[in-house]
Motif scaffolding. Structure first.
Motif, mmCIF file in Angstrom:
data_model
loop_
_atom_site.group_PDB
_atom_site.id
_atom_site.type_symbol
_atom_site.label_atom_id
_atom_site.label_comp_id
_atom_site.label_asym_id
_atom_site.label_seq_id
_atom_site.Cartn_x
_atom_site.Cartn_y
_atom_site.Cartn_z
ATOM 1 N N ASP A 68 -8.794 -11.048 -4.279
ATOM 2 C CA ASP A 68 -7.523 -10.465 -4.720
ATOM 3 C C ASP A 68 -6.778 -9.762 -3.591
ATOM 4 O OD1 ASP A 68 -8.057 -11.401 -7.241
ATOM 5 O OD2 ASP A 68 -8.262 -9.430 -8.173
ATOM 6 N N ALA A 69 -7.480 -8.994 -2.799
ATOM 7 C CA ALA A 69 -6.833 -8.217 -1.727
ATOM 8 C C ALA A 69 -6.196 -9.111 -0.667
ATOM 9 C CB ALA A 69 -7.835 -7.264 -1.086
ATOM 10 N N LEU A 70 -6.652 -10.359 -0.563
ATOM 11 C CA LEU A 70 -6.105 -11.281 0.433
ATOM 12 C C LEU A 70 -4.881 -12.046 -0.067
ATOM 13 C CD1 LEU A 70 -9.473 -12.766 1.758
ATOM 14 C CD2 LEU A 70 -8.086 -10.946 2.767
ATOM 15 N N GLN A 71 -4.646 -12.025 -1.371
ATOM 16 C CA GLN A 71 -3.534 -12.796 -1.937
ATOM 17 C C GLN A 71 -2.201 -12.188 -1.510
ATOM 18 O OE1 GLN A 71 -3.744 -15.587 -3.445
ATOM 19 N NE2 GLN A 71 -5.915 -15.641 -3.964
ATOM 20 N N PRO A 72 -1.316 -12.979 -0.902
ATOM 21 C CA PRO A 72 0.010 -12.461 -0.560
ATOM 22 C C PRO A 72 0.801 -12.035 -1.801
ATOM 23 C CG PRO A 72 -0.455 -14.426 0.696
ATOM 24 C CD PRO A 72 -1.543 -14.316 -0.352
ATOM 25 N N ILE A 73 0.643 -12.804 -2.893
ATOM 26 C CA ILE A 73 1.266 -12.463 -4.172
ATOM 27 C C ILE A 73 0.146 -12.475 -5.211
ATOM 28 C CG2 ILE A 73 2.968 -13.105 -5.924
ATOM 29 C CD1 ILE A 73 4.420 -14.652 -3.635
ATOM 30 N N LEU A 74 -0.054 -11.330 -5.853
ATOM 31 C CA LEU A 74 -1.120 -11.201 -6.837
ATOM 32 C C LEU A 74 -0.511 -11.008 -8.217
ATOM 33 C CD1 LEU A 74 -4.213 -10.990 -7.259
ATOM 34 C CD2 LEU A 74 -3.925 -8.497 -7.070
ATOM 35 N N LEU A 75 -0.801 -11.926 -9.130
ATOM 36 C CA LEU A 75 -0.319 -11.849 -10.503
ATOM 37 C C LEU A 75 -1.350 -11.076 -11.321
ATOM 38 C CD1 LEU A 75 0.945 -14.465 -9.162
ATOM 39 C CD2 LEU A 75 1.252 -15.273 -11.487
ATOM 40 N N SER A 76 -0.908 -9.987 -11.961
ATOM 41 C CA SER A 76 -1.842 -9.108 -12.632
ATOM 42 C C SER A 76 -1.195 -8.406 -13.818
ATOM 43 C CB SER A 76 -2.347 -8.046 -11.639
ATOM 44 O OG SER A 76 -3.269 -7.181 -12.248
ATOM 45 N N THR A 77 -2.009 -7.949 -14.744
ATOM 46 C CA THR A 77 -1.515 -7.141 -15.856
ATOM 47 C C THR A 77 -1.716 -5.653 -15.592
ATOM 48 O OG1 THR A 77 -3.636 -7.337 -17.008
ATOM 49 C CG2 THR A 77 -1.912 -8.930 -17.604
ATOM 50 N N ARG A 78 -2.359 -5.322 -14.477
ATOM 51 C CA ARG A 78 -2.624 -3.914 -14.128
ATOM 52 C C ARG A 78 -2.173 -3.650 -12.704
ATOM 53 N NH1 ARG A 78 -8.655 -4.634 -15.653
ATOM 54 N NH2 ARG A 78 -8.330 -5.732 -13.758
ATOM 55 N N PRO A 79 -1.963 -2.372 -12.370
ATOM 56 C CA PRO A 79 -1.626 -2.053 -10.977
ATOM 57 C C PRO A 79 -2.701 -2.559 -10.018
ATOM 58 C CG PRO A 79 -1.264 -0.148 -12.386
ATOM 59 C CD PRO A 79 -1.964 -1.185 -13.228
ATOM 60 N N ALA A 80 -2.272 -3.165 -8.928
ATOM 61 C CA ALA A 80 -3.211 -3.706 -7.947
ATOM 62 C C ALA A 80 -3.928 -2.592 -7.203
ATOM 63 C CB ALA A 80 -2.494 -4.619 -6.968
ATOM 64 N N GLY A 81 -3.205 -1.525 -6.887
ATOM 65 C CA GLY A 81 -3.820 -0.379 -6.226
ATOM 66 C C GLY A 81 -4.374 -0.653 -4.844
ATOM 67 N N ASP A 82 -3.830 -1.665 -4.163
ATOM 68 C CA ASP A 82 -4.369 -2.008 -2.847
ATOM 69 C C ASP A 82 -3.325 -1.902 -1.738
ATOM 70 O OD1 ASP A 82 -2.864 -4.241 -3.440
ATOM 71 O OD2 ASP A 82 -4.487 -5.680 -3.219
ATOM 72 N N GLY A 83 -2.320 -1.055 -1.934
ATOM 73 C CA GLY A 83 -1.349 -0.804 -0.879
ATOM 74 C C GLY A 83 -0.291 -1.862 -0.686
ATOM 75 N N ARG A 84 0.016 -2.631 -1.695
ATOM 76 C CA ARG A 84 1.056 -3.657 -1.582
ATOM 77 C C ARG A 84 2.418 -2.989 -1.391
ATOM 78 N NH1 ARG A 84 -0.730 -8.770 -2.881
ATOM 79 N NH2 ARG A 84 -2.965 -8.659 -3.228
ATOM 80 N N GLN A 85 3.252 -3.618 -0.586
ATOM 81 C CA GLN A 85 4.548 -3.041 -0.270
ATOM 82 C C GLN A 85 5.587 -3.273 -1.359
ATOM 83 O OE1 GLN A 85 2.821 -5.104 1.759
ATOM 84 N NE2 GLN A 85 2.286 -3.826 3.500
ATOM 85 N N ALA A 86 5.388 -4.318 -2.162
ATOM 86 C CA ALA A 86 6.376 -4.650 -3.186
ATOM 87 C C ALA A 86 5.690 -4.897 -4.523
ATOM 88 C CB ALA A 86 7.174 -5.881 -2.764
ATOM 89 N N MET A 87 6.432 -4.596 -5.583
ATOM 90 C CA MET A 87 5.935 -4.832 -6.933
ATOM 91 C C MET A 87 7.069 -5.395 -7.776
ATOM 92 S SD MET A 87 5.456 -3.684 -10.288
ATOM 93 C CE MET A 87 5.524 -1.938 -10.508
ATOM 94 N N MET A 88 6.750 -6.404 -8.560
ATOM 95 C CA MET A 88 7.715 -7.033 -9.438
ATOM 96 C C MET A 88 7.169 -6.969 -10.853
ATOM 97 S SD MET A 88 9.255 -10.885 -8.978
ATOM 98 C CE MET A 88 9.314 -10.609 -7.224
ATOM 99 N N ALA A 89 7.948 -6.412 -11.776
ATOM 100 C CA ALA A 89 7.542 -6.317 -13.177
ATOM 101 C C ALA A 89 8.357 -7.324 -13.989
ATOM 102 C CB ALA A 89 7.764 -4.904 -13.692
ATOM 103 N N VAL A 90 7.657 -8.100 -14.814
ATOM 104 C CA VAL A 90 8.310 -9.093 -15.667
ATOM 105 C C VAL A 90 7.874 -8.878 -17.105
ATOM 106 C CG1 VAL A 90 8.455 -10.777 -13.768
ATOM 107 C CG2 VAL A 90 6.510 -10.865 -15.343
#
Length: 151
Positions: A68-90
């Motif tokens: 998961d931490a290596l994925q450039p874009i991670l699709l999730s139902t919960r906060p990733a919590g791994d320091g991603r610079q951007a977040m998109m909510a749909v």
């Protein structure tokens, strides 16, 4: 607080806007968390992103795997919590006010043809701007995105 961009979709499909915004984020060197409410809906979006063609492929994965931490874009139902610079909510996924500090950019995408989605986005706008987040509202007018409001 970080910047929150509300995208009122009336012409473009969700997957088109996700592709466009995610591509720009990756060009900036950012990792993206794409948050939804439903694993089934994220599976659907995952399939759409795979099928949009080789030229527009975006490296992504569904949360819950060993990398998961290596994925450039991670699709999730919960906060990733791994320091991603951007977040998109749909699909009405919640964004807490404190999360806007943790990201360079937050996008909230909502279906302008669904009155429930519009009302939910209005509530998110009030909550986030009330907590001090800078927000910009974008709407599709005449086939182009136009800034309609800014807090």
């Amino acid at each position: 607080m970080g910047q929150v961009n509300f995208y009122h979709l009336t012409r473009s499909s969700l997957e088109e806007v996700v592709m466009n915004l995610s591509s720009r984020a990756l060009e900036q060197g950012w990792k993206v968390e794409l948050r939804g409410n439903s694993p089934d809906r994220l599976d659907w979006l995952d399939q759409k992103l795979w099928l949009m063609g080789d030229e527009s492929f975006l490296p992504h994965g569904l949360a819950g795997g060993p990398h998961d931490a290596l994925q450039p874009i991670l699709l999730s139902t919960r906060p990733a919590g791994d320091g991603r610079q951007a977040m998109m909510a749909v699909d009405g996924a919640e964004v807490a006010a404190e999360e806007t500090d943790a990201h360079e950019r937050v996008w909230i995408l909502f279906d302008g043809n669904d009155p429930g989605a519009v009302n939910h986005a209005r509530g998110q706008w009030k909550a986030l701007t009330g907590a001090g987040a800078k927000a910009i509202y974008w709407s599709e007018e005449g086939g182009r995105w136009e800034k309609k409001a800014e807090s």
